[in-house]
Scaffold this motif. Structure first.
Motif, mmCIF file in Angstrom:
data_model
loop_
_atom_site.group_PDB
_atom_site.id
_atom_site.type_symbol
_atom_site.label_atom_id
_atom_site.label_comp_id
_atom_site.label_asym_id
_atom_site.label_seq_id
_atom_site.Cartn_x
_atom_site.Cartn_y
_atom_site.Cartn_z
ATOM 1 N N LYS A 162 -8.524 -54.218 -62.208
ATOM 2 C CA LYS A 162 -7.525 -54.873 -63.301
ATOM 3 C C LYS A 162 -7.900 -55.541 -64.529
ATOM 4 O O LYS A 162 -7.365 -55.280 -65.568
ATOM 5 C CB LYS A 162 -6.930 -55.951 -62.376
ATOM 6 C CG LYS A 162 -6.463 -55.504 -60.995
ATOM 7 C CD LYS A 162 -5.836 -56.634 -60.003
ATOM 8 C CE LYS A 162 -7.017 -57.771 -59.824
ATOM 9 N NZ LYS A 162 -7.883 -57.318 -58.766
ATOM 10 N N THR A 163 -9.133 -56.341 -64.378
ATOM 11 C CA THR A 163 -9.496 -57.079 -65.562
ATOM 12 C C THR A 163 -9.903 -56.127 -66.503
ATOM 13 O O THR A 163 -9.733 -56.342 -67.679
ATOM 14 C CB THR A 163 -10.703 -57.736 -64.973
ATOM 15 O OG1 THR A 163 -10.396 -58.785 -64.137
ATOM 16 C CG2 THR A 163 -11.447 -58.551 -66.107
ATOM 17 N N THR A 164 -10.709 -55.016 -65.995
ATOM 18 C CA THR A 164 -11.204 -53.906 -66.984
ATOM 19 C C THR A 164 -9.976 -53.614 -67.871
ATOM 20 O O THR A 164 -10.136 -53.298 -69.130
ATOM 21 C CB THR A 164 -12.112 -52.827 -66.061
ATOM 22 O OG1 THR A 164 -12.831 -53.320 -65.553
ATOM 23 C CG2 THR A 164 -12.604 -52.034 -67.070
ATOM 24 N N LEU A 181 -2.325 -61.993 -69.587
ATOM 25 C CA LEU A 181 -3.182 -63.113 -68.768
ATOM 26 C C LEU A 181 -3.859 -62.445 -67.561
ATOM 27 O O LEU A 181 -3.649 -61.643 -66.966
ATOM 28 C CB LEU A 181 -1.754 -63.667 -68.063
ATOM 29 C CG LEU A 181 -0.741 -64.277 -69.218
ATOM 30 C CD1 LEU A 181 0.595 -64.237 -68.479
ATOM 31 C CD2 LEU A 181 -0.861 -65.650 -69.657
ATOM 32 N N ASP A 182 -5.084 -63.077 -67.602
ATOM 33 C CA ASP A 182 -6.029 -62.702 -66.444
ATOM 34 C C ASP A 182 -6.166 -63.614 -65.399
ATOM 35 O O ASP A 182 -6.967 -64.619 -65.502
ATOM 36 C CB ASP A 182 -7.321 -62.321 -67.135
ATOM 37 C CG ASP A 182 -8.327 -61.504 -65.963
ATOM 38 O OD1 ASP A 182 -7.675 -61.287 -64.832
ATOM 39 O OD2 ASP A 182 -9.288 -61.210 -66.268
ATOM 40 N N GLU A 183 -5.468 -63.381 -64.231
ATOM 41 C CA GLU A 183 -5.389 -64.405 -63.300
ATOM 42 C C GLU A 183 -5.440 -65.865 -63.672
ATOM 43 O O GLU A 183 -6.101 -66.639 -63.434
ATOM 44 C CB GLU A 183 -6.600 -64.281 -62.441
ATOM 45 C CG GLU A 183 -6.872 -62.713 -61.811
ATOM 46 C CD GLU A 183 -7.571 -62.524 -60.463
ATOM 47 O OE1 GLU A 183 -7.394 -63.635 -59.946
ATOM 48 O OE2 GLU A 183 -8.076 -61.745 -60.247
ATOM 49 N N PRO A 184 -4.369 -65.922 -64.328
ATOM 50 C CA PRO A 184 -4.392 -67.436 -65.354
ATOM 51 C C PRO A 184 -4.083 -68.678 -64.261
ATOM 52 O O PRO A 184 -4.428 -69.486 -64.752
ATOM 53 C CB PRO A 184 -3.059 -67.432 -66.112
ATOM 54 C CG PRO A 184 -2.372 -66.289 -65.398
ATOM 55 C CD PRO A 184 -3.036 -65.489 -64.622
HETATM 56 MG MG LIG Z 1 -10.629 -59.721 -62.560
#
Ligand SMILES: [Mg+2]
Ligand SMILES: Nc1ncnc2c1ncn2[C@@H]1O[C@H](COP(=O)(O)OP(=O)(O)OP(=O)(O)O)[C@@H](O)[C@H]1O
Lengths: 344, 564
Positions: free
Chosen positions: A41-43, A156-159
């Motif tokens: 996901k982050t990638t 938004l990355d796991e904000p």
């Molecule tokens: Mg991540």
């Protein structure tokens, strides 16, 4: 403008973080990337942001190919998981940062900062340093900072993952409200399915660097295409069916489905399983014995064994205390044809 | 949003490729500048030494080595160097270990005072130790003159003792850090298993700090082997390899033979550095985030014994500058002990000029050094350019090169008409570069470590908001980093004020620096003036420390280490 990602692939040495990922993010919508830890996901988010370079694939904003645009010129706003506010700048200075980079005039900047702080209800915190604010306040400032320069996309990355449950709940609603008010195209990474279900217009379920399925929360819940999606969003009973294509049956019971089955794995949501009264009929009827009943207040979770297929346990729910459904009790369970879901 | 703002926003959006090339361009340009400077001021001098050592009248060859190795005097000097360094290293490490143990693991009173006093040797040129020892124990020393002893400190023991004092603080800093980390759980288990304090020390404390001990041995040994200030002042007829280079080059102008000894001196330093690196990389995983810090229990007997030891050591470390100060304030040591300020008139030689040269050089070294070390660290840590790898190797190379050898390399490389930078020879600028690159490794490591602690998410956040590398540095990185960088500046300043062996070959009458003046005055027997000069150097260093400490205190940055 819509964001379109096609054939994105990214390797870190020998690990494949993304393999042939394609998806569409319609303008003005909120899309959630959902999946277990390490699924990429982050990638994916970072590749879209331009912070990471893909090995193959394209990112299109409208018709423009972004692959060669450096991150700082993509005009995307990003909110990181935590601790990304500049610790040496006050809340207002943090919000102004992106505007200064774009050489906005002083009065315009001042006006925009005030507007943004007002948007996240933190006008009174403008002169505080990040260390003097709570985690929730810091994330709000981060959102204001990301939105200030009118980004064309908000990432938004796991904000919310570093915040405690109550603040998380609050901020979830607030982010969604702001997103809808501004109509800004947004992508949010999460591994919390409730967060995704509550907020997203579209959910993209990722697994092992691949897109399992994309669609609205309702579509994913009602029509999961794979067992992974069915189990990841909500809970589901899975059964192995014999002769799915020719003469589908579960143990000794013939199955009536709304569409011909393709695979041998069948899913049934717990709430789709009804306890039948005497004489009541359903598309599919199974004789069963209750094995275990767990009282959870507003409902009771029941584990039962089907006579037709004793080796395939089933879990369903009854509302309220479910009087009389104690272990050992024999009963008939009904499942509508449309509730039998074909899972790849 | 106003019209102006909207166009501004759009302008940000439309600047696409040029921005990429400009960030990339800055990265490449800075990398190239750093690499170029390192080539000129680090690689070239070392290469010059190696080449010169191979340069014989009959063309390139090992002739110089053969001549040197065939000379029995060389082997005598080698043995002298090794034995005296081994002894002083052993003494310094054992004494410093006990001292550090007392400060970290017991309740000795007045710890801050004890800690700062043993740092004194870092505030003055190495040879102040020899100066002080002579004033105490020499022929005209206090013990012989005033207390009726008949001691002879000149020679082997004098050098060993002076080097012990000189290297003690280096050992103390390393061992103190090693003893500072301890997991209470291990000690508690040992106690519960019935181990007595002696056994716990042997089975827990000592093994846990053995890497620190090894590192301290290596550092003190290389410092002693390559120091020549003490050996020249207190050695008498006892010579070592470091003094031999000095004699060969300054006395006899035999550069090639000097270069040979330089290469020989490079060897043990490099070997010990390599071993030290390997060992310290194993030190890491001793503390985990689950470790429980050790708290010191009360134990009156232990505290009493260790206090006695610590105060005795402290008195020695106070006695050296104390006696030097005394000598600087009397008419004529030891014959006329009346108070006088005449030695501070500096009416000999070039007067106070060397002192001001030193201050100027030290300030410039601090400024240039911080800039170069920081930019190198950024280039290596943050920019991924093809030069990052070679740069990170070169950046820490100087820590294995003895100052004297690097200095000789500078002479060989820059005092050469064929070198386009020949005009730098004989200027303070060259001395400044020498100090910068001589101390580059440690400064670079400090800057890199602090850079690593600044989360990369700040860089990414800045990038996404449209900030370039330059803006990110000045708006975010620098404001977070400046206290550490100020500390690095102090480190450069201190080293530039006191280093003697690195510059000894580069000095001309116009570019005299204070540490060399002390040596020359001491060499000439001007004991009192040499003492006065040393006192001035120490005063300047201490003043600098106090000023910077005050600045940091006012800025609220209290935890920055200044003495390294
Ligand atoms: Mg991540
Ligand atoms: N910089 C990197 N170097 C090497 N491997 C990486 C790097 N970043 C990610 N990976 C690997 O790529 C895969 C996907 O990582 P990613 O961070 O995108 O997962 P994620 O879905 O965000 O997980 P989480 O929910 O834990 O944040 C993982 O196997 C991870 O180990």
């Amino acid at each position: 403008m819509d964001i379109r990602v096609t054939g994105l692939t990214k390797n870190f040495g020998s690990t494949t973080a993304l393999s042939d990922v394609s998806l569409d993010v319609p303008e003005g919508s909120l899309t959630c990337f959902l999946g277990p830890s390490g699924c990429g996901k982050t990638t994916l988010l970072r590749v879209i942001a331009g912070l990471e370079e893909a090995d193959a694939g394209q990112i299109l904003l409208g018709d423009a190919d972004l692959s060669r645009t450096p991150a700082r010129d993509r005009n995307f706003g990003v909110v990181f998981q935590s601790y990304s506010l500049f610790p040496n700048l006050t809340a207002a200075q943090n919000v102004a940062y992106g505007l200064e980079c774009r050489r906005w005039s002083k009065p315009d900047t001042r006006r925009r900062v005030a507007e943004m702080l007002d948007l996240v209800h933190l006008d009174d915190q403008r002169d505080k340093l990040p260390a003097q604010m709570s985690g929730g306040q810091q994330q709000r400032i981060a959102i204001a900072r990301a939105l200030a320069p009118h980004p064309s996309l908000l990432l938004l990355d796991e904000p919310l993952s570093a915040l405690d449950a109550k603040v998380r709940e609050e901020l979830r609603q607030e982010i969604r409200a702001i997103q809808q008010r501004l109509g800004i195209t947004t992508i949010m990474v999460t591994h919390d399915q409730n967060e995704a279900l509550e907020m997203a217009d579209q959910i993209v379920v990722l697994n092992g660097g691949k897109v399992e399925q994309a669609g609205s929360a309702r579509a994913l819940y009602d029509r999961p295409r794979t067992r992974f999606v069915a189990e990841f969003i909500g809970s589901i009973n899975t059964f192995t069916v014999q002769d799915p294509q020719t003469d589908p049956h579960l143990g000794t019971v013939r199955l009536r489905t709304s569409e011909p089955l393709k695979s041998s794995t069948l899913g049934v949501r717990p709430e789709a399983i009804k306890v039948l009264d005497d004489g009541q009929e359903a598309d599919n009827v199974f004789a069963a014995t209750i094995e275990k009943a767990t009282f959870l207040g507003n409902m009771t979770v029941l584990h039962a064994r089907l006579e037709a297929a004793p080796d395939q346990p089933v879990v369903f729910e009854a509302h309220g205390p479910a009087d009389g459904l104690e272990p050992g009790r024999k009963l008939r369970l009904g499942i509508a044809a449309g509730d039998l879901k074909d899972l790849a | 949003m106003s019209g102006a703002a909207r166009t501004a926003a759009r302008r940000g959006e439309s600047r696409s490729l040029p921005a990429l090339t400009s960030d990339r361009g800055i990265a490449l340009l800075l990398s190239a500048i750093m690499a170029g400077l390192m080539l000129v001021f680090l690689v070239m001098p070392v290469a010059a030494i190696l080449l010169r050592s191979l340069d014989t009248q009959a063309g390139p060859g090992l002739g110089n080595f053969a001549v040197t190795f065939a000379d029995p005097r060389f082997w005598d000097l080698l043995v002298n160097s090794l034995t005296v360094s081994l002894l002083s290293s052993t003494l310094a490490v054992s004494l410093a270990y006990l001292y550090a143990y007392a400060l970290q693991r017991s309740n000795v009173p007045l710890k801050p005072l004890l800690r700062i006093v043993v740092m004194m040797p870092l505030f003055a040129p190495s040879l102040v130790q020899a100066q002080g020892l002579l004033l105490l124990l020499g022929r005209n020393g206090a013990f012989n003159r005033f207390l009726g002893f008949d001691l002879d400190i000149y020679g082997f023991w004098g050098v060993a003792l002076a080097n012990t004092l000189y290297t003690f603080p280096y050992a103390f800093l390393i061992l103190s850090a090693a003893l500072a980390v301890a997991d209470a759980r291990v000690y508690e288990s040992a106690t519960m298993l019935g181990a007595r304090p002696g056994r716990i020390f042997r089975t827990v404390t000592l093994p846990a700090t053995r890497y620190g001990i090894a590192a301290a041995v290596f550092v003190t040994f290389s410092l002693s082997v390559t120091d020549f200030g003490n050996a020249i002042v207190i050695g008498g007829n006892f010579s070592v390899l470091a003094t031999e280079i000095y004699n060969k080059v300054i006395g006899q102008g035999q550069f090639a033979l000097g270069a040979v000894i330089g290469v020989v001196l490079l060897a043990p330093a490099i070997v010990s550095k390599l071993l030290e690196k390997r060992i310290s990389s194993r030190q890491q995983a001793q503390m985990t985030d689950k470790s429980v810090p050790l708290t010191t229990r009360a134990n009156r007997m232990r505290d009493l014994v260790l206090s006695g030891y610590c105060y005795a050591v402290m008195i020695v470390f106070l006695a050296i500058p104390g006696i030097v100060a005394t000598a600087s304030f009397v008419k004529l040591w030891p014959y006329n002990m009346a108070f006088s300020l005449k030695h501070y008139a500096f009416d000999v030689q070039n007067g106070t000029e060397p002192l001001w040269n030193s201050v100027y050089v030290a300030l410039a070294t601090a400024g240039l050094g911080v800039t170069i070390a920081t930019v190198s660290a950024i280039v290596v840590q943050k920019f991924r350019t093809p030069l990052s790898g070679p740069l990170s190797f070169l950046a820490i190379l100087p820590s294995s090169i003895p100052g004297m050898v690097l200095g000789l390399g500078y002479v060989l490389a820059f005092n050469n008409p064929a070198n386009p930078l020949n005009m730098m020879y004989g200027t303070l600028a060259l001395i400044i570069f020498l100090y910068v690159y001589y101390n580059h490794a440690q400064a670079f490591l400090i800057a890199s470590t602090s850079l690593k602690q600044i989360s990369s998410s700040f860089d990414e956040a800045s990038t996404m908001l449209g900030g370039g590398v330059v803006r990110t540095f000045f708006k975010v990185t620098l404001p977070l980093l400046w206290p550490t960088l100020l500390g690095v500046g102090v480190f450069f300043f201190m080293r530039a004020m006191v280093s003697l062996s690195a510059v000894i070959f580069l000095i001309t009458p116009e570019t005299q620096v204070a540490a060399v003046s002390v040596l020359q005055l001491a060499d000439r027997g001007a004991v009192n003036q040499a003492a006065a000069f040393s006192m001035c150097i120490m005063a300047i260093v201490i003043a600098c420390l106090l000023i910077v400490r005050l600045v940091l205190w006012l800025a609220g940055a209290k935890s920055v280490t200044l003495i390294r």
